[in-house]
Structure formats: C-alpha cells, structure tokens
Design an enzyme around this catalytic site. Structure first.
Site, PDB file in Angstrom:
ATOM      1  N   CYS A  33       0.859  -1.186   0.000  1.00 32.59           N
ATOM      2  CA  CYS A  33       0.000   0.000   0.000  1.00 32.59           C
ATOM      3  C   CYS A  33       0.893   1.232   0.000  1.00 32.59           C
ATOM      4  O   CYS A  33       2.082   1.142  -0.337  1.00 32.59           O
ATOM      5  CB  CYS A  33      -0.992  -0.022   1.159  1.00 32.59           C
ATOM      6  SG  CYS A  33      -0.256   0.044   2.811  1.00 32.59           S
ATOM      7  N   ARG A  89      -3.343  -0.551   5.488  1.00 33.67           N
ATOM      8  CA  ARG A  89      -3.948  -1.636   4.715  1.00 33.67           C
ATOM      9  C   ARG A  89      -3.051  -2.852   4.540  1.00 33.67           C
ATOM     10  O   ARG A  89      -3.470  -3.997   4.825  1.00 33.67           O
ATOM     11  CB  ARG A  89      -4.395  -1.115   3.332  1.00 33.67           C
ATOM     12  CG  ARG A  89      -5.542  -0.134   3.409  1.00 33.67           C
ATOM     13  CD  ARG A  89      -5.737   0.597   2.087  1.00 33.67           C
ATOM     14  NE  ARG A  89      -4.610   1.503   1.818  1.00 33.67           N
ATOM     15  CZ  ARG A  89      -4.458   2.219   0.713  1.00 33.67           C
ATOM     16  NH1 ARG A  89      -5.352   2.111  -0.247  1.00 33.67           N
ATOM     17  NH2 ARG A  89      -3.417   3.023   0.567  1.00 33.67           N
ATOM     18  N   ASP A 113      -8.326   3.931   1.327  1.00 35.15           N
ATOM     19  CA  ASP A 113      -7.301   4.255   2.324  1.00 35.15           C
ATOM     20  C   ASP A 113      -7.997   4.766   3.596  1.00 35.15           C
ATOM     21  O   ASP A 113      -8.641   5.819   3.567  1.00 35.15           O
ATOM     22  CB  ASP A 113      -6.376   5.328   1.743  1.00 35.15           C
ATOM     23  CG  ASP A 113      -5.176   5.577   2.634  1.00 35.15           C
ATOM     24  OD1 ASP A 113      -5.208   5.153   3.811  1.00 35.15           O
ATOM     25  OD2 ASP A 113      -4.222   6.190   2.151  1.00 35.15           O
TER      26      ASP A 113
HETATM   27  P1  4NP Z   1      -1.817   2.891   4.062  1.00 31.42           P
HETATM   28  O1  4NP Z   1      -2.394   4.265   4.613  1.00 31.42           O
HETATM   29  O2  4NP Z   1      -1.285   3.170   2.666  1.00 31.42           O
HETATM   30  O3  4NP Z   1      -3.002   1.987   4.025  1.00 31.42           O
HETATM   31  O4  4NP Z   1      -0.737   2.451   5.031  1.00 31.42           O
HETATM   32  C1  4NP Z   1      -1.606   5.430   4.679  1.00 31.42           C
HETATM   33  C2  4NP Z   1      -0.836   5.659   5.793  1.00 31.42           C
HETATM   34  C3  4NP Z   1      -0.065   6.804   5.883  1.00 31.42           C
HETATM   35  C4  4NP Z   1      -0.081   7.709   4.845  1.00 31.42           C
HETATM   36  C5  4NP Z   1      -0.850   7.471   3.732  1.00 31.42           C
HETATM   37  C6  4NP Z   1      -1.617   6.316   3.640  1.00 31.42           C
HETATM   38  N1  4NP Z   1       0.689   8.898   4.939  1.00 31.42           N
HETATM   39  O5  4NP Z   1       0.567   9.742   4.040  1.00 31.42           O
HETATM   40  O6  4NP Z   1       1.458   9.062   5.903  1.00 31.42           O
END
Ligand code: 4NP
Length: 154
Positions: A9, A15, A123
């Site tokens: 991800c 995720r 997300d």
């Molecule tokens: P993930 O969610 O891709 O599902 O782990 C996110 C976690 C952090 C960030 C973006 C998406 N971020 O921009 O820090």
C-alpha cells in the site's frame, strides 16, 4: 522453497499490514512467506497504525511485530506474487518493473473479488475505526480467495 507473497500500500501502516496478517493466518507457515511494504517512505521502521492493530486484534490476528518498509525494485525477484491495495499503488509499483514477467506479478488485490473492475481498497488513514473494520472485511474475503488458489497450486 516457500511461495512468497507481498502486500503493498502507500504507507505500509494501515492496509498492507492487515492484508499481510490476514493472508498469513490462512496459510501454513512452512510453505508460504507473507510480507508487506509501502511505496511511500514516511513510516519505514514503524509499527502498524494503532487502528489496524486494534481491528486485527478484534479478529484474533496479531500484527504488532510488523515494521514498515519501502518497496524496492529488487522485490520483484524476491516475491512470487505482489498484491497492491489501489490503482495508485499499482501505477507506482509497475513503474519500477523492468520487464513483462515482473509486471505480471502485480495484481490489484480486489481483482480477486471483482475481476477487471479496478476496485480500490479505500485508504482508511484519514478515517475512523469503523473504516479499518470495513477494510478488514474486504481483505478477509479477498485473502480467502487468494489462499484457496495458492493452496490448490502447492
Ligand atoms: P496505508 O495508509 O497506505 O493503508 O498504510 C496510509 C498511511 C499513511 C499515509 C498514507 C496512507 N501517509 O501519508 O502518511
């Protein structure tokens, strides 16, 4: 040699850690290695988001030992299957592929349930706990399908 599966991800804290924990819980450890990574560097070395940890825990899965890592082009060789959570992750990963064989390893995870429909795992980072629970349900269903296929192939 175990079959190696990588979940990808953006941040590798919401995720893909759930996807890793869920799929690992459905497969025998001796024959399969399940891992995860992010296309963004912000959370390298960090444990999963507390909300992912809680959602996993409610479902009997412990993801507290996972640590964030960045997707690297060498992972195309190190993993047999690469499942991405959304179409942005897909584009980011595909850009790093050197040939068709590497590209073919990459699949949108919800293609397992809705083939060819380009459905994203939303997300949940800016959302609330229930969004993490919804993500869990989607990933659980997709991982059932993935695990069944992988077990058939072994
Ligand atoms: P993930 O969610 O891709 O599902 O782990 C996110 C976690 C952090 C960030 C973006 C998406 N971020 O921009 O820090």
């Amino acid at each position: 040699m175990p079959t190696r599966i990588l979940m990808v991800c953006l941040g590798n804290i919401c995720r893909s850690p759930l996807a890793e924990g869920i799929l690992a819980s459905k497969l025998p450890k001796n024959d399969f290695l399940v891992d995860s990574a992010g296309t963004g560097h912000w959370h390298v070395g960090n444990p999963p988001d507390k909300r992912s940890i809680l959602t996993a825990e409610k479902n009997g899965i412990d993801i507290t030992n996972q640590r964030g890592k960045l997707f690297k082009p060498s992972f195309f060789k190190e993993y047999d299957y690469i499942y991405v959570m959304d179409t942005n992750n897909y584009a980011d990963v595909i850009k790093m592929a050197k040939n068709e064989d590497e590209k073919m390893k990459v699949q949108l995870i919800l293609d397992e349930l809705f083939p060819g429909e380009n459905v994203d795992v939303p997300d949940p980072y800016h959302g609330i706990q229930s969004n993490f629970d919804q993500v869990f349900e989607m990933l659980d269903e997709a991982c059932d399908s993935i695990a069944n296929k992988l077990l058939e192939k072994k």
